[in-house]
Design a protein around this motif. Structure first.
Motif, PDB file in Angstrom:
ATOM      1  N   VAL A  63       0.853  -1.189   0.000  1.00 42.92           N
ATOM      2  CA  VAL A  63       0.000   0.000   0.000  1.00 42.92           C
ATOM      3  C   VAL A  63       0.886   1.236   0.000  1.00 42.92           C
ATOM      4  O   VAL A  63       1.970   1.238   0.586  1.00 42.92           O
ATOM      5  N   SER A  64       0.412   2.265  -0.639  1.00 46.07           N
ATOM      6  CA  SER A  64       1.147   3.528  -0.681  1.00 46.07           C
ATOM      7  C   SER A  64       0.911   4.305   0.608  1.00 46.07           C
ATOM      8  O   SER A  64      -0.014   4.009   1.375  1.00 46.07           O
ATOM      9  N   SER A  65       1.722   5.328   0.816  1.00 46.48           N
ATOM     10  CA  SER A  65       1.524   6.182   1.990  1.00 46.48           C
ATOM     11  C   SER A  65       0.177   6.889   1.913  1.00 46.48           C
ATOM     12  O   SER A  65      -0.452   7.158   2.935  1.00 46.48           O
ATOM     13  N   THR A  66      -0.298   7.139   0.699  1.00 46.09           N
ATOM     14  CA  THR A  66      -1.610   7.765   0.519  1.00 46.09           C
ATOM     15  C   THR A  66      -2.707   6.830   1.025  1.00 46.09           C
ATOM     16  O   THR A  66      -3.666   7.272   1.661  1.00 46.09           O
ATOM     17  N   MET A  67      -2.556   5.531   0.783  1.00 46.05           N
ATOM     18  CA  MET A  67      -3.540   4.565   1.276  1.00 46.05           C
ATOM     19  C   MET A  67      -3.480   4.471   2.796  1.00 46.05           C
ATOM     20  O   MET A  67      -4.510   4.370   3.459  1.00 46.05           O
ATOM     21  N   LEU A  68      -2.290   4.526   3.354  1.00 43.85           N
ATOM     22  CA  LEU A  68      -2.167   4.527   4.819  1.00 43.85           C
ATOM     23  C   LEU A  68      -2.883   5.737   5.413  1.00 43.85           C
ATOM     24  O   LEU A  68      -3.553   5.628   6.444  1.00 43.85           O
ATOM     25  N   ALA A  69      -2.769   6.877   4.744  1.00 38.72           N
ATOM     26  CA  ALA A  69      -3.468   8.085   5.210  1.00 38.72           C
ATOM     27  C   ALA A  69      -4.982   7.885   5.161  1.00 38.72           C
ATOM     28  O   ALA A  69      -5.703   8.330   6.058  1.00 38.72           O
ATOM     29  N   GLN A  70      -5.477   7.210   4.117  1.00 38.40           N
ATOM     30  CA  GLN A  70      -6.916   6.937   4.015  1.00 38.40           C
ATOM     31  C   GLN A  70      -7.366   6.013   5.145  1.00 38.40           C
ATOM     32  O   GLN A  70      -8.453   6.188   5.704  1.00 38.40           O
ATOM     33  N   LEU A  71      -6.544   5.035   5.481  1.00 40.70           N
ATOM     34  CA  LEU A  71      -6.879   4.126   6.580  1.00 40.70           C
ATOM     35  C   LEU A  71      -6.898   4.867   7.916  1.00 40.70           C
ATOM     36  O   LEU A  71      -7.758   4.618   8.759  1.00 40.70           O
ATOM     37  N   ALA A  72      -5.962   5.792   8.103  1.00 37.34           N
ATOM     38  CA  ALA A  72      -5.948   6.594   9.326  1.00 37.34           C
ATOM     39  C   ALA A  72      -7.195   7.459   9.412  1.00 37.34           C
ATOM     40  O   ALA A  72      -7.794   7.602  10.487  1.00 37.34           O
TER      41      ALA A  72
END
Length: 122
Positions: A63-72
């Motif tokens: 997962v990209s850092s952008t996806m991690l941000a969406q999960l957060a």
């Protein structure tokens, strides 16, 4: 207003828990599509009023850092709604990603779907 069927997610109800799989794991790289996935996840929580969410990453390699941000963002919204969010299906690379990003403290992570579903029961 009912929410249209998610385009990037597969949603299944298992004993009142919204089990979410990703339709195409390659989507986890493209920032515009990652935003859409994030919006679909939020919509499941808010528009469908599904407060028990289990996200299964079994088909996802990275997962990209952008996806991690969406999960957060989703975790924050679930907390506001007094819901529950659990994650399962992390392979070795994703486990490391979640550990390095300190996401293991943000999410309840389970090794398999059955144990995650069992954790939703009182």
């Amino acid at each position: 207003m009912s929410m249209p069927t998610p385009n990037h997610l597969r949603l299944e109800d298992v004993d009142g828990v919204a089990v979410i799989d990703f339709v195409d794991s390659s989507l986890m790289f493209e920032s515009g599509l990652v935003q859409s996935i994030g919006d679909e996840l939020i919509a499941i929580l808010t528009e469908q009023a599904r407060h028990k969410l289990l996200i299964d990453f079994k088909n996802v390699q990275y997962v990209s850092s952008t996806m991690l941000a969406q999960l957060a963002r989703l975790a924050k919204e679930v907390q506001k709604a007094k819901g529950q969010l659990k994650i399962t299906g992390l392979g070795p690379v994703l486990k490391d990603t979640f550990r390095i990003s300190h996401f293991e403290s943000l999410f309840m992570i389970y090794d398999d779907r059955a144990s995650a579903l069992k954790a939703f029961r009182p």
